[in-house]
Structure formats: C-alpha cells, structure tokens
Design an enzyme around this catalytic site. Structure first.
Site, PDB file in Angstrom:
ATOM      1  N   ASP A 109      -8.787  -6.716  -4.322  1.00 54.14           N
ATOM      2  CA  ASP A 109      -8.354  -5.397  -3.850  1.00 54.14           C
ATOM      3  C   ASP A 109      -8.918  -4.325  -4.786  1.00 54.14           C
ATOM      4  O   ASP A 109      -8.494  -4.211  -5.927  1.00 54.14           O
ATOM      5  CB  ASP A 109      -6.816  -5.358  -3.846  1.00 54.14           C
ATOM      6  CG  ASP A 109      -6.255  -4.048  -3.299  1.00 54.14           C
ATOM      7  OD1 ASP A 109      -7.032  -3.096  -3.087  1.00 54.14           O
ATOM      8  OD2 ASP A 109      -5.037  -3.984  -3.082  1.00 54.14           O
ATOM      9  N   HIS A 134      -7.832  -5.502   0.024  1.00 49.86           N
ATOM     10  CA  HIS A 134      -6.536  -4.817   0.114  1.00 49.86           C
ATOM     11  C   HIS A 134      -5.720  -5.308   1.302  1.00 49.86           C
ATOM     12  O   HIS A 134      -4.506  -5.477   1.214  1.00 49.86           O
ATOM     13  CB  HIS A 134      -6.813  -3.309   0.226  1.00 49.86           C
ATOM     14  CG  HIS A 134      -5.576  -2.475   0.275  1.00 49.86           C
ATOM     15  ND1 HIS A 134      -4.663  -2.444  -0.756  1.00 49.86           N
ATOM     16  CD2 HIS A 134      -5.087  -1.631   1.238  1.00 49.86           C
ATOM     17  CE1 HIS A 134      -3.673  -1.609  -0.431  1.00 49.86           C
ATOM     18  NE2 HIS A 134      -3.910  -1.117   0.759  1.00 49.86           N
ATOM     19  N   ASP A 135      -6.374  -5.530   2.431  1.00 51.51           N
ATOM     20  CA  ASP A 135      -5.677  -5.920   3.656  1.00 51.51           C
ATOM     21  C   ASP A 135      -5.044  -7.306   3.587  1.00 51.51           C
ATOM     22  O   ASP A 135      -4.345  -7.700   4.525  1.00 51.51           O
ATOM     23  CB  ASP A 135      -6.625  -5.862   4.859  1.00 51.51           C
ATOM     24  CG  ASP A 135      -6.497  -4.538   5.607  1.00 51.51           C
ATOM     25  OD1 ASP A 135      -5.627  -3.733   5.223  1.00 51.51           O
ATOM     26  OD2 ASP A 135      -7.264  -4.323   6.563  1.00 51.51           O
ATOM     27  N   ARG A 194     -11.686   6.514   9.921  1.00 50.46           N
ATOM     28  CA  ARG A 194     -11.179   5.149   9.936  1.00 50.46           C
ATOM     29  C   ARG A 194     -12.252   4.148   9.494  1.00 50.46           C
ATOM     30  O   ARG A 194     -11.954   3.188   8.781  1.00 50.46           O
ATOM     31  CB  ARG A 194     -10.690   4.801  11.349  1.00 50.46           C
ATOM     32  CG  ARG A 194     -10.185   3.390  11.508  1.00 50.46           C
ATOM     33  CD  ARG A 194      -8.979   3.122  10.629  1.00 50.46           C
ATOM     34  NE  ARG A 194      -8.341   1.860  10.976  1.00 50.46           N
ATOM     35  CZ  ARG A 194      -7.241   1.407  10.395  1.00 50.46           C
ATOM     36  NH1 ARG A 194      -6.663   2.106   9.441  1.00 50.46           N
ATOM     37  NH2 ARG A 194      -6.700   0.265  10.752  1.00 50.46           N
ATOM     38  N   SER A 239       0.828  -1.196   0.000  1.00 47.45           N
ATOM     39  CA  SER A 239       0.000   0.000   0.000  1.00 47.45           C
ATOM     40  C   SER A 239       0.874   1.262   0.000  1.00 47.45           C
ATOM     41  O   SER A 239       1.723   1.403  -0.870  1.00 47.45           O
ATOM     42  CB  SER A 239      -0.944  -0.052   1.207  1.00 47.45           C
ATOM     43  OG  SER A 239      -2.007   0.839   1.038  1.00 47.45           O
TER      44      SER A 239
END
EC number: 2.3.1.31
Lengths: 389, 204
Positions: free
Chosen positions: A327, A360-361, A231, A161
C-alpha cells in the site's frame, strides 16, 4: 443506461432506498467550517439485532467512494455490498451475533446530506454552497445516529482508508463510546503526496466544461469525463505496480498489434477507462470534491497541539491496526506512527502488517490474514466485553 | 524466537513472579505463549512487542494484543512506568544493545523480569574448553554463523550489568538442564556453573 443510473444516484441523494434519519432545525450539525448544517439527514443500513444491553453494536465507516450498503445489494449498481466478504450471517463479522450499522457519510451522495442533496433554502441541489465537510463532522453526525439507537458504547468501530480516519476520529473524540477500534490501511493525516493526487482528481472534475462551477444539475449535465479521469488516476493509487503488472503486463486489448493511435491498445488502458466510466454512473462529482477535501484536511495530531499521542491520552479503547506491504497510499509507516502514539498513550494496541501485492485496495478483498487478524481481535474484544459466543 | 521453543521451562518461573491483574509488557513475545499463559492464569492486562511479523500476526489472530517492533528501537515510545512488569524472556542475547534495552525495561516497568540462557553453564564451557568449538546445545540450537544470539552473557556478567544500571535484584532463579530450580542457598559461582537458564526480577 448511464443517464438512467445518473438520475437514480440523484434520487438516492434525497430519497434513499435505505432507512434515513432526518434532523430538523432543533438538531443542527455543528461543522468544523464554523457553520451549522440544518436540516440534515443520515442514510444508513443495519444488519443483525441490537441486544438488550445494547452492547453488540459495530459501526462500519466507509471509504472515499463507499456507501452504507456494506453487506447488502447496492441499489444503484445492483452489485453485492462492498464488504460482504467480511460481514454477514456466519461471516467473520457475524450479523447473527452483532448489530452492524453503516451510514453514508455527510457530504456523500447516497442519502446523507451532501452537495447533490436539495438545499431547502433554494430548492436546488447544494452544489458548492454546502460548507466544507471534515472527517470530524462525519463522525459528529454518526454520533447523533448512534444516540438515536440509544447506544451508549459501540462494541467496535472499524473501517479502511477514509473509513479508518473516521475510526481514529471516533476513538479520539469519543473514547468513552468506543470499546474497540479497528482502523485499516489508513493514516492519522493525509500526506502531501495524497493531497497531490486528490488535487489532480479535483482539477480534472473542475476542468470539465459540464461541471458548470458545480451547478451541473441545473444545466441538466454531469461532468462525467472529468470525474472519470479523476477516478482513473485515483484507481492507480489503490493498486500496486506488481499487481498491475501481474494482471495486465503489456498485454494488448482485443488486437494483435499496436494501432499507432490513441485507442486503448493496452489492457490496462481499457481497464482504467472502464473503471472511470462505471464510477460516474454511481457517484456525484461534487461529492467527490467534498470527500477528497475531507481527507486532505484530516490531521489528528494537528488537532491536538501537534502531538498525536495526546489525541489518545488516557484512552481505554482496545486498538488493532492493519496495514499492507504494497500500500503506497497509506504505507505501513503511517500505521506505525499511530501505533507509537498509542504506545506513548499507554493504550492497548495490536498491529498487523499483511504481506500482499494487492496494494491499498487489499482491505476490500478476500485476504485470509486480514480476516484472521480481525477475527482474533474481535473475538478477544467480545470476551472482554462479556459478549457470549 | 531465539531459543528452542520446547525448552521454555522459564515461562512458568516468569509467570510465578507476576501477581494477578498486573499490567504486563512482554518484549519479544514470540508466538505469544507467555502472554497467553498470563492471560489465562493471572488475568493480566498483557501487551506484546515482537520482531517477527509472522509471530505478530499469529498472536493477533489468537486475540493477543501484540505489535510488530524491535526491542532495540521501539521501546522508547513507551511511557515511564507504564507497566507493572516488563518481561524480556530469552531475548536479551539477541538484542543489539542489551545495556540500553535493559535500561529501557527498568524505565518502562515498575519491575523488569529478564530471563536468558547462561553462557557460563558447564556444557558451554566444556564445548569451548575441550572441543574448542562454539557450543550447540538443546537450549542454543544454532551454529555460530546463523544464530540470532549476538550478545551472550553469563549470570555473573548479568549481575554486574544490573549493578552498573543501578538495578536491584529482587529475586533470581537459576534452572538446571532439567528445568529444575537450583537451591537458593547455593553461591553465585555454583549458579553460574550449573544454571542453564536464569530468571531475574529487577527494580530500580
């Protein structure tokens, strides 16, 4: 508890519990914003031992809300390092073999100079008086840290990232100092959609009355609600629809029926609220503004006359790129365009797309195919570098 | 992979054409057998392009420098004469536009090495001629409806295409059903009849 942790985060900004390297007025950091940052400091962690030839150093670049505590307990949260699944003794990145360095980026909030750090000119936290920090500024500072260790050429620079952006910047700005580069789930620029999500987050922070134009420490406050919302929104982008549905579905949280109100009826709501709340305990709101901005400004092709291949002209660095099918923040196409640019530059490049629904994580999780790719790439690079097994 | 893996007798022939320390791009690198052979025996600087993501991931896990991509689409991103050799082994017949692909190979590499199954082989002819069926052989194990091989050619066809593209055949080898080289002195028609696979070294 939250207040205690908040104070702890604030302390970490100036007096981190990890090693810290301080640069005086003789060694300012040149910023893309056109000013000099001085004095400044870099907080870092190292694992393993640097060999005599200084050829076994791996620099890990952290993501947006990451920190230097990559493979050891985080002093603020008490949780394991964020990449301990990958890095440690006997692990894929074996600290018995390699000397692993991870530094908190400039603009961060865990010991490297950032908006929560004390501005020596005023004795108060910088807040928004800190110039805007770019990915290149972060890398420039890391380079000064690497100089401090007397390392001429890093064996590998890796990160996911925002960390991946730093890897690309390293390979582009200092090709002769990077033997191999491993950018994961990243892009050579931030897309319009990505900037849009970041802007939502920033506006949430700034809309919180406790933000006080960025001077919240002086008011004894922190914009916790705004940062938590930022967040929550961002966290959705780190996951995938499939994974969310698999994990939470439409399940209700600790109740049998809908309440016909705005409580967290659904598990997903409760989960996001928890993510938001725990985040504000460990992160500085202004730092979040600076970090997101640095990613928005990143456009490696634009820095090279609009042609990405020119960012890597003549490179001898060995590259391996990794993307994940689900992602949607940094879709495979972003990696593929970097691969095409590297091909055009005649670079040595591998590219792996990993099938997963974890979004993505996924780069932070235990993904066997990711580890196999990293293992294969690092192994062959180590042979080419003459590092014994 | 578009042909039976156990039958890759052509790999050694290809490897013998490549001098040590060359820069090599293997298009359609499959499971990486050729790249690994070249790295181990010739210390080449080898790169691969492979269509199947699974193949790519396995290659990278084995430490090979391979990317996922399509010979029909992704060769355009490589610079002119970026490699000493570009290898297309047992893949030409699976490309959508073999002429364009071959043209790209000759652009990217100082030399191109192309190996392909010969559709002019007597067994193929026999199958069509006597049985009136599309051939299914050890080398070409697919039925017509599930084969990835969409552009078969014979050795003669290939030589004609090379002429059209202005490519010089620097070396050609035909292998018979046992993987044995067919004598160099033999005429083209003989190769075209008894060669089960062909390996060409081209330059333009």
């Amino acid at each position: 508890m939250a207040v205690l942790r908040a104070r702890k985060t604030n302390n970490e900004a100036d007096q981190p519990s990890s090693p810290v390297l301080r640069f005086g007025s003789d060694k300012p950091l040149k910023l893309d914003a056109g000013t000099l940052l001085s004095p400044f400091q870099i907080a870092y962690q190292t694992y393993g031992t640097l060999n005599d030839a200084r050829s076994n150093a791996i620099l890990v670049c952290h993501a947006l809300t990451g920190d230097q505590h990559v493979a050891s307990t985080n002093p603020v949260t008490g949780k394991p390092g964020w990449w301990e699944v990958l890095i440690g003794p006997g692990k894929i990145i074996d600290t018995n073999r390699f000397f692993v360095i991870c530094s908190n980026v400039i603009g961060g909030c865990l010991g490297s100079t950032g908006p929560a750090s004390t501005n020596p000119a005023t004795g108060k936290p910088y807040g928004l008086d800190l110039p805007i920090i770019t990915i290149r500024d972060m890398v420039r500072a890391q380079q000064m840290l690497i100089d401090h260790f007397g390392i001429e050429k890093l064996f590998c620079v890796l990160g996911g990232s925002m960390g991946g952006m730093q890897v690309l910047e390293w390979a582009s700005s200092y090709p002769e100092r990077v033997f191999s580069a491993l950018p994961i789930a990243t892009g050579a620029r931030h897309s319009s959609q990505n900037i849009a999500f970041h802007e939502v987050g920033r506006q949430a922070v700034m809309a919180d009355p406790d933000w006080h134009g960025g001077k919240y420490f002086e008011h004894g406050k922190r914009p916790e609600k705004g940062l938590a919302v930022a967040r929550m929104a961002a966290h959705i982008t780190y996951l995938s629809e499939a994974a969310l549905h698999r994990k939470f579905g439409r399940n209700l949280q600790d109740r049998e029926a809908l309440t016909f109100g705005f409580d967290a009826d659904f598990q997903i709501e409760s989960y996001l609220r928890h993510q938001g709340m725990t985040f504000v305990d460990r992160f500085d709101a202004n730092s979040y503004l600076y970090m997101t901005r640095s990613m928005d400004y990143f456009d490696l092709a634009a820095d090279h006359g609009g042609r990405l291949a020119d960012a890597f002209a003549g490179t001898k660095t060995r590259f391996c790129l990794v993307s994940f099918t689900s992602d949607w923040l940094f879709p495979t196409e972003e990696s593929r365009s970097i691969v095409h640019a590297l091909n055009a530059a005649g670079a040595s490049v591998s590219f792996v797309e990993i099938e997963t629904d974890r979004g993505h994580d996924a780069f932070l999780l235990d993904e066997p195919e990711l580890f196999a790719a990293i293992n294969g790439f690092i192994g062959s690079a180590a042979r080419a570098r003459g590092l014994s097994l | 992979m578009s042909v039976n893996r156990d039958q890759r007798v052509d790999l050694e022939v290809v490897a013998n054409l490549i001098p040590p320390q060359s820069r090599v791009l293997d298009v359609g690198s499959g499971d990486g057998s050729l790249l690994e052979l070249l790295q181990d025996t010739k210390q080449v600087d080898g790169r691969g392009l492979e269509l199947s993501q699974r193949g790519v991931n396995e290659c990278v896990a084995r430490g090979l420098s391979v990317i996922q991509g399509d010979a029909d689409k992704d060769l355009e991103f490589y610079p002119d004469k970026g490699f000493d050799f570009v290898v297309l082994s047992q893949t030409l017949q699976a490309t959508r536009n073999p002429k364009l692909v071959l043209d790209e190979l000759l652009r990217i590499g100082n030399r191109a090495i192309v190996s392909f199954p010969n559709f002019g082989h007597w067994r193929v002819r026999l199958s069509l001629f006597i049985q009136g069926r599309m051939p299914v052989t050890k080398d070409l194990p697919y039925s017509w409806y599930d084969t990835p091989n969409i552009h078969f050619c014979t050795i003669r066809d290939f030589v004609n295409l090379c002429d059209e593209l202005g490519a010089t055949v620097e070396k050609a080898t035909a292998l018979d059903a046992n993987g044995q080289k067919i004598g160099l002195s033999m005429p083209w028609w003989f190769w075209n009849f008894f060669g089960q696979q062909a390996v060409f070294l081209l330059k333009r």
